[in-house]
Design a protein around this motif. Structure first.
Motif, short mmCIF file in Angstrom:
data_model
loop_
_atom_site.label_atom_id
_atom_site.label_comp_id
_atom_site.label_asym_id
_atom_site.label_seq_id
_atom_site.Cartn_x
_atom_site.Cartn_y
_atom_site.Cartn_z
N VAL A 1 1.84 16.51 -1.18
CA VAL A 1 2.71 15.31 -0.91
C VAL A 1 2.29 14.71 0.24
O VAL A 1 2.11 13.39 0.27
CB VAL A 1 4.15 15.55 -1.03
N PHE A 2 1.99 15.39 1.31
CA PHE A 2 1.76 14.65 2.69
C PHE A 2 0.74 13.97 2.42
O PHE A 2 0.24 12.97 3.03
CB PHE A 2 1.47 15.89 3.65
N MET A 3 -0.77 14.22 1.78
CA MET A 3 -1.87 13.72 1.70
C MET A 3 -1.75 12.16 1.00
O MET A 3 -1.87 11.37 1.37
CB MET A 3 -2.70 14.38 0.97
N PHE A 4 -1.00 12.36 -0.19
CA PHE A 4 -0.41 11.03 -0.71
C PHE A 4 0.13 10.17 0.04
O PHE A 4 0.04 8.99 -0.06
CB PHE A 4 0.04 11.28 -2.19
N LEU A 5 1.38 10.68 0.52
CA LEU A 5 2.38 9.94 1.38
C LEU A 5 1.34 9.09 2.59
O LEU A 5 1.30 8.17 2.92
CB LEU A 5 3.25 10.68 1.84
N GLU A 6 0.59 9.81 3.17
CA GLU A 6 -0.26 9.49 4.41
C GLU A 6 -1.08 8.21 3.85
O GLU A 6 -1.52 7.48 4.66
CB GLU A 6 -0.96 10.80 5.06
N ARG A 7 -1.79 8.48 2.48
CA ARG A 7 -2.85 7.46 2.18
C ARG A 7 -1.83 6.07 1.98
O ARG A 7 -2.60 5.06 2.19
CB ARG A 7 -3.34 7.79 1.01
N PHE A 8 -0.89 6.32 1.51
CA PHE A 8 0.19 5.25 1.11
C PHE A 8 0.60 4.55 2.45
O PHE A 8 0.38 3.30 2.50
CB PHE A 8 1.25 5.45 0.38
N ILE A 9 1.21 5.17 3.64
CA ILE A 9 1.47 4.62 4.76
C ILE A 9 0.04 4.06 5.31
O ILE A 9 0.27 2.77 6.13
CB ILE A 9 1.89 5.78 5.79
N GLN A 10 -0.93 4.69 5.64
CA GLN A 10 -2.15 3.92 5.95
C GLN A 10 -2.54 2.37 5.08
O GLN A 10 -2.89 1.52 5.84
CB GLN A 10 -3.50 4.77 5.83
N LYS B 1 0.12 -0.18 6.09
CA LYS B 1 -0.27 -0.28 7.75
C LYS B 1 -1.17 -1.20 7.87
O LYS B 1 -1.27 -2.36 8.79
CB LYS B 1 -0.20 0.94 8.55
N PHE B 2 -2.56 -0.88 7.31
CA PHE B 2 -3.68 -1.33 7.71
C PHE B 2 -4.21 -2.52 6.86
O PHE B 2 -4.93 -3.44 7.21
CB PHE B 2 -4.68 -0.27 8.03
N GLU B 3 -3.94 -2.18 5.48
CA GLU B 3 -4.39 -3.05 4.36
C GLU B 3 -3.38 -4.23 4.27
O GLU B 3 -3.72 -5.57 4.28
CB GLU B 3 -4.75 -2.36 3.20
N LYS B 4 -2.13 -3.78 4.05
CA LYS B 4 -1.17 -4.83 3.85
C LYS B 4 -0.48 -5.42 5.05
O LYS B 4 0.09 -6.39 5.25
CB LYS B 4 0.15 -4.05 3.10
N ARG B 5 -0.85 -4.78 6.18
CA ARG B 5 -0.46 -5.14 7.68
C ARG B 5 1.12 -5.30 7.87
O ARG B 5 1.46 -6.29 8.43
CB ARG B 5 -1.07 -6.34 7.87
N PHE C 1 1.28 1.96 -5.88
CA PHE C 1 -0.15 2.34 -5.27
C PHE C 1 -0.79 3.46 -5.83
O PHE C 1 -1.89 3.49 -6.19
CB PHE C 1 0.09 2.48 -3.80
N LEU C 2 0.05 4.38 -6.26
CA LEU C 2 -0.54 5.73 -6.73
C LEU C 2 -1.14 5.37 -8.35
O LEU C 2 -1.89 5.71 -8.35
CB LEU C 2 0.39 6.63 -7.09
N LEU C 3 -0.78 4.39 -8.96
CA LEU C 3 -1.00 4.03 -10.16
C LEU C 3 -2.44 3.36 -10.06
O LEU C 3 -3.42 3.62 -10.77
CB LEU C 3 -0.05 3.24 -11.04
#
Length: 315
Positions: free
Chosen positions: A11-20, A23-27, A102-104
């Motif tokens: 869960v943490f891994m997928f959530l962290e990827r989404f937050i990144q 934060k950085f791609e969608k700004r 995002f996961l899809l």
């Protein structure tokens, strides 16, 4: 309610990827990122809740692919039971939609469980405004704001919000160097880190110059480059701005809502009532699309109705 024991590391891994990603791609802004994190944490806590008595737990979920529409629907029901507003519930559902989309896209899940989730109906409310003329009279008065640093800082806060229509977060982010006195403009960083240039009137330019001189003479230890600071020189914070706005709007308004956003609404409504076109107001407010700006036309229609009822013999 469905009871799940999600694998914490997965869960943490997928959530962290989404937050990144946001934060950085969608700004997205720090405020928006924080809201997304909070919503997702609440949803995961719901999935791992002990549940009600008599409910048999389901098999443990170890992958987001196992989260179903029923899980999301049940969380929505619980949020409604907690008396959250339809707007708040919809915001949390929007977070889940963004996350599962995002996961899809990443191929982590094969089906989006939010595809069938419908938003709650939100009653239409007109933007809350104060009387622009009364606000202008207060700002022009020499008796309302003290001549010292704190008084002039408070006046600048109200004048900036009403005179530019900027958001609270944008006001807090302005640096001294963002002011172009020669051009009579101000640079702000809006949502999704989009910069925009806002014109400032002559009175605001004079007030800015006076405030900056007072700020310089305070000889603060930290010498902050942030425009709006506390009486001790630290960067201003949301609660301080709310307190300032509420205090001075109490002089001219008895309505319950006296927040910084009321001044943003008043700015837009005043422009519209005095002939400004919607596209110009949209650019000044930093709206992404015109539909967000069109809400102010309702206030103008209500104003016209009021004038008609007062002035027409057949009203």
């Amino acid at each position: 309610m469905y009871i799940h024991c999600l694998d914490v590391q997965i869960v943490f891994m997928f959530l962290e990827r989404f937050i990144q990603y946001i934060k950085f791609e969608k700004r997205y802004s720090p405020h928006t990122v924080s809201a997304y994190e909070s919503d997702l944490d609440q949803f995961m806590l719901f999935l791992n809740s002990p549940g009600n008595a008599g409910i048999v737990p389901e098999p443990a979920v170890t992958h987001p692919n196992q989260i179903s529409y029923h899980d999301i629907r049940n969380w929505m029901v619980e949020l409604i039971d907690q008396k959250l507003t339809a707007r708040s519930v919809n915001r949390k559902m929007a977070t889940l939609r963004k996350y599962f989309k995002f996961l899809l896209q990443e191929g982590i899940i094969t089906e989006n469980p939010t595809s069938k989730v419908r938003s709650q109906k939100i009653p239409k409310k007109l933007p809350v405004v104060v009387e622009g003329d009364h606000l202008a009279q207060m700002l022009d008065s020499d008796e309302v704001f003290a001549a010292d640093f704190t008084g002039q800082r408070d006046k600048l806060v109200v004048e900036m919000l009403f005179g530019t229509g900027m958001r609270l977060a944008e006001l807090l982010g302005i640096k001294d160097q963002d002011i172009n006195d020669y051009e009579g403009t101000l640079k702000v960083l809006g949502k999704r880190n989009k910069e925009r240039i806002i014109p400032i009137n002559t009175e605001l330019r004079i007030l800015l110059g006076k405030y900056l001189e007072l700020k310089k003479n305070q000889n603060f230890d930290n010498n902050s480059a942030t425009l709006i600071v506390t009486s001790k020189g630290a960067d201003a914070y949301p609660k301080l701005i709310y307190s300032i706005v509420h205090k001075y709007l109490s002089n001219i308004s008895t309505q319950d809502k006296r927040s910084p956003h009321v001044l943003r609404h008043t700015f837009a409504t005043s422009l519209l009532n005095n002939g400004a076109d919607l596209n110009s107001i949209k650019e000044l407010l930093g709206h992404a699309n015109l539909s967000a700006t069109q809400i102010y036309t309702h206030n103008s229609v209500e104003r016209l109705k009021s004038i008609y009822k007062q002035a027409h013999p057949k009203a």
